[in-house]
Design an enzyme around this catalytic site. Sequence first.
Site, PDB file in Angstrom:
ATOM      1  CB  THR A 105      12.756 -11.756  -3.743  1.00 60.67           C
ATOM      2  OG1 THR A 105      11.732 -11.689  -4.732  1.00 60.67           O
ATOM      3  CG2 THR A 105      13.590 -13.003  -3.951  1.00 60.67           C
ATOM      4  CE  LYS A 141      11.582 -13.723  -7.173  1.00 63.81           C
ATOM      5  NZ  LYS A 141      10.938 -13.044  -8.253  1.00 63.81           N
TER       6      LYS A 141
HETATM    7  P1  NAP Z   1      12.111  -0.999  -5.370  1.00 63.39           P
HETATM    8  O1  NAP Z   1      11.506  -0.341  -6.551  1.00 63.39           O
HETATM    9  O2  NAP Z   1      13.525  -0.694  -5.015  1.00 63.39           O
HETATM   10  O3  NAP Z   1      11.138  -0.687  -4.108  1.00 63.39           O
HETATM   11  C1  NAP Z   1      11.462  -1.096  -2.810  1.00 63.39           C
HETATM   12  C2  NAP Z   1      10.347  -0.661  -1.876  1.00 63.39           C
HETATM   13  O4  NAP Z   1      10.621  -1.132  -0.551  1.00 63.39           O
HETATM   14  C3  NAP Z   1      10.225   0.866  -1.770  1.00 63.39           C
HETATM   15  O5  NAP Z   1       8.865   1.198  -1.606  1.00 63.39           O
HETATM   16  C4  NAP Z   1      11.018   1.156  -0.508  1.00 63.39           C
HETATM   17  O6  NAP Z   1      10.656   2.388   0.116  1.00 63.39           O
HETATM   18  C5  NAP Z   1      10.607  -0.017   0.347  1.00 63.39           C
HETATM   19  N1  NAP Z   1      11.562  -0.307   1.424  1.00 63.39           N
HETATM   20  C6  NAP Z   1      12.835  -0.764   1.301  1.00 63.39           C
HETATM   21  N2  NAP Z   1      13.385  -0.946   2.507  1.00 63.39           N
HETATM   22  C7  NAP Z   1      12.454  -0.588   3.428  1.00 63.39           C
HETATM   23  C8  NAP Z   1      12.435  -0.561   4.844  1.00 63.39           C
HETATM   24  N3  NAP Z   1      13.494  -0.934   5.581  1.00 63.39           N
HETATM   25  N4  NAP Z   1      11.293  -0.137   5.454  1.00 63.39           N
HETATM   26  C9  NAP Z   1      10.211   0.217   4.725  1.00 63.39           C
HETATM   27  N5  NAP Z   1      10.174   0.227   3.388  1.00 63.39           N
HETATM   28  C10 NAP Z   1      11.282  -0.183   2.739  1.00 63.39           C
HETATM   29  O7  NAP Z   1      12.053  -2.596  -5.499  1.00 63.39           O
HETATM   30  P2  NAP Z   1      11.002  -3.510  -6.318  1.00 63.39           P
HETATM   31  O8  NAP Z   1      11.549  -3.753  -7.681  1.00 63.39           O
HETATM   32  O9  NAP Z   1       9.628  -2.985  -6.131  1.00 63.39           O
HETATM   33  O10 NAP Z   1      11.200  -4.879  -5.517  1.00 63.39           O
HETATM   34  C11 NAP Z   1      10.568  -5.107  -4.256  1.00 63.39           C
HETATM   35  C12 NAP Z   1      10.766  -6.576  -3.888  1.00 63.39           C
HETATM   36  O11 NAP Z   1      10.176  -7.406  -4.906  1.00 63.39           O
HETATM   37  C13 NAP Z   1      12.243  -6.996  -3.790  1.00 63.39           C
HETATM   38  O12 NAP Z   1      12.410  -7.952  -2.781  1.00 63.39           O
HETATM   39  C14 NAP Z   1      12.514  -7.600  -5.169  1.00 63.39           C
HETATM   40  O13 NAP Z   1      13.579  -8.529  -5.130  1.00 63.39           O
HETATM   41  C15 NAP Z   1      11.175  -8.258  -5.464  1.00 63.39           C
HETATM   42  N6  NAP Z   1      10.841  -8.437  -6.900  1.00 63.39           N
HETATM   43  C16 NAP Z   1      11.111  -7.474  -7.821  1.00 63.39           C
HETATM   44  C17 NAP Z   1      10.760  -7.697  -9.156  1.00 63.39           C
HETATM   45  C18 NAP Z   1      11.017  -6.670 -10.241  1.00 63.39           C
HETATM   46  O14 NAP Z   1      10.947  -7.029 -11.434  1.00 63.39           O
HETATM   47  N7  NAP Z   1      11.264  -5.413  -9.908  1.00 63.39           N
HETATM   48  C19 NAP Z   1      10.133  -8.882  -9.521  1.00 63.39           C
HETATM   49  C20 NAP Z   1       9.839  -9.823  -8.540  1.00 63.39           C
HETATM   50  C21 NAP Z   1      10.193  -9.590  -7.225  1.00 63.39           C
HETATM   51  P3  NAP Z   1      11.256   3.793  -0.426  1.00 63.39           P
HETATM   52  O15 NAP Z   1      10.324   4.239  -1.540  1.00 63.39           O
HETATM   53  O16 NAP Z   1      11.252   4.675   0.734  1.00 63.39           O
HETATM   54  O17 NAP Z   1      12.659   3.504  -0.955  1.00 63.39           O
END
Ligand code: NAP
Length: 286
Positions: free
Chosen positions: A94, A169
Amino acid sequence: MQVGFIGLGAMGLGMARNLAKAGLLAGVYNRTAAKAQALAAELAVVTAYADITKLAADMDVVLTCVSADSDVLAVVAAIAGTAKAGTVVVDMSTVSSGTAQQAAVLLRAKGVAFVDAPVSGGVEGANNGTLSIMIGGDADTLDKVRPVLEAMSSRIIHVGPTGSGQATKAVNQVMCAGINQAVTEALAFAAAQNLPMEKVIDAVAGGAAGNWFLDKRGKTMTSGTFAPGFKLALHHKDLKICQRMAENAQVAIPLSVMTITEYEQLMAAGHGDEDISALFRLKSGH
Ligand code: NAP
């Protein structure tokens, strides 16, 4: 078709597992390499890449699900360096519509196509393969990757050109802020009356006020559990994007603005990595 996945966080892990279940996943990359290695060991037929540029070179379709705008642009820059012409990049993070448009321009210069494909449905939707996907990009590119997206979702809506998936979104995130406000305030109101919370939640969930967030997070928040789920700091990041969009469009989103302020209080108190339902802490005074 070789499909690779970048970003095995709370969302990406379940999405990648569903791709593998459909026989579609060839490679994974995660910044913290141990997560990619663990998933590759679990799935047996999937390669863990230590180098993001190597994964990009080997794949026909690259899916990304990372945190914020700067992360998407960094990942896309790395992919653009080595991806073959004809590769399709699908960003499921997102971020802002502007970031999606920048990513598309960067990749187009290398003959690589891009669609923005943010998702809704939470970690449960990612794990169960029932996400709703909002697409921005051209129809021909979407057709190429549709079977891949179908393995992770129950709904795929092509909204319009690049960036319009992310704009949709943002609408979702404004709505989630209002729902979070309504549910946390109402449940704090119930708790203050010393009502039996499980019974209140079951009763309310079956009527006109029932909703996804109440179903999935009502009982956990009222029992003091705030494991993500969706990290509050990530929703804060989304609402800041929505706030800028609302200012540009000259429309008021007061519930979102209030939510930003309240999330900032929670983040300052060290709760940024908790689920968004931690807003209940403020409403209930705990
Ligand atoms: P998360 O658990 O914090 O995971 C983030 C992921 O991105 C991790 O694998 C992290 O790697 C990787 N990452 C972050 N910065 C990076 C970079 N500069 N280079 C390479 N890898 C990077 O977050 P999430 O909940 O999965 O959310 C991911 C996305 O989906 C976000 O944009 C969020 O807003 C969206 N989203 C989330 C939800 C939800 O309910 N959680 C629902 C819809 C959409 P590391 O493991 O090394 O930290």
